[in-house]
Design an enzyme around this catalytic site. Sequence first.
Site, mmCIF file in Angstrom:
data_model
loop_
_atom_site.group_PDB
_atom_site.id
_atom_site.type_symbol
_atom_site.label_atom_id
_atom_site.label_comp_id
_atom_site.label_asym_id
_atom_site.label_seq_id
_atom_site.Cartn_x
_atom_site.Cartn_y
_atom_site.Cartn_z
ATOM 1 C CG ASN A 4 7.495 -1.086 5.345
ATOM 2 O OD1 ASN A 4 7.723 -1.686 6.409
ATOM 3 N ND2 ASN A 4 8.449 -0.569 4.593
ATOM 4 C CE LYS A 6 9.383 2.695 5.861
ATOM 5 N NZ LYS A 6 10.073 3.769 5.178
ATOM 6 C CG HIS A 90 12.148 -1.136 2.291
ATOM 7 N ND1 HIS A 90 12.928 -0.060 2.661
ATOM 8 C CD2 HIS A 90 10.898 -0.663 2.136
ATOM 9 C CE1 HIS A 90 12.164 1.022 2.733
ATOM 10 N NE2 HIS A 90 10.924 0.681 2.424
ATOM 11 C CD GLU A 92 13.471 2.452 5.277
ATOM 12 O OE1 GLU A 92 12.934 1.575 5.979
ATOM 13 O OE2 GLU A 92 12.868 3.496 4.938
ATOM 14 C CD GLU A 162 8.746 1.330 -1.171
ATOM 15 O OE1 GLU A 162 7.692 1.646 -0.622
ATOM 16 O OE2 GLU A 162 9.737 0.943 -0.548
ATOM 17 N N GLY A 168 9.694 8.580 2.872
ATOM 18 C CA GLY A 168 9.745 9.290 4.146
ATOM 19 C C GLY A 168 10.149 10.748 4.032
ATOM 20 C CB SER A 208 5.936 10.682 0.262
ATOM 21 O OG SER A 208 7.156 10.812 0.968
HETATM 22 P P1 PGA Z 1 6.819 6.236 3.262
HETATM 23 O O1 PGA Z 1 7.596 4.827 3.165
HETATM 24 O O2 PGA Z 1 5.384 5.981 2.827
HETATM 25 O O3 PGA Z 1 6.926 6.646 4.689
HETATM 26 O O4 PGA Z 1 7.512 7.176 2.316
HETATM 27 C C1 PGA Z 1 7.318 3.902 2.154
HETATM 28 C C2 PGA Z 1 8.207 2.695 2.288
HETATM 29 O O5 PGA Z 1 9.374 2.858 2.667
HETATM 30 O O6 PGA Z 1 7.794 1.548 2.017
#
Ligand code: PGA
Length: 252
Positions: A4, A6, A90, A92, A162, A168, A208
């Site tokens: 992903n 983003k 997601h 976000e 998640e 992140g 992460s």
């Molecule tokens: P990350 O994000 O691996 O940077 O923690 C995962 C995601 O949001 O799908």
Amino acid sequence: MAANWKMYKTPRETEEFLRVFLPQIPSGLACDIVICPPFVDLPAAAALLSGSPVGLGAQNLNENAEGAYTGEISGAMLAAAGCRFVVIGHSERRQLFGETDDRVNKKIQAALKNGLTPIVCVGETLSERESNQTIKVVERQVKGALENLPSAEVSRLILAYEPIWAIGTGKTATPAQAQEVHLAIRDILKDQYGSLISLGVRILYGGSIKPENISELMQCEDIDGGLVGGASLKPESFLSIVNFDSKRLAPR
Ligand code: PGA
């Protein structure tokens, strides 16, 4: 393993990544690979991915077929651009753009109607985890996302757990924490659609993931793959993730 990206990478940066990444994918890999770049990078990615084993995905879609929805992209547009997958719900999008379980459900239907495989994200906040609400929250999200979908459609989905506090932040869920929620999701699917479907739906972990922790996460019985943000942006790092040590996996 799904990347992903983003809101990172221009079309040129997408090409640069794929020109390094694609030739290094070993044959006989233990996992499928999907890359989800920003919308404007899809044509560049589709051109380089055609004929490769890597699938192309988008990070969002609008639930309507077409219309006056300035700035939005439909499932039919994504399919025409070469996508086979789309990330839906997601955290976000839920937190920053107000997406509800109901909207996630409509987006899943729009994706399926256009032949796209939804990668549906669920997960709790830190305060929900600390107040022991994790399973309740995830159950509400899974049931809300799948409401009124016939079993045949559910079997086409990919789910991604998640935990928001792990996205992140560098704080990965421990394999035990992740496995507990994955098993709970598997049980919800089993209750509602039976064992065959529950065992067939892939449940990815995200939050992460790094080359250093992917093998231990993948050893968990109910973790079928990863949704990778930050660590998927560099070809070397995503290559070590797709090359995780699958010899340590126990057969299910
Ligand atoms: P990350 O994000 O691996 O940077 O923690 C995962 C995601 O949001 O799908």
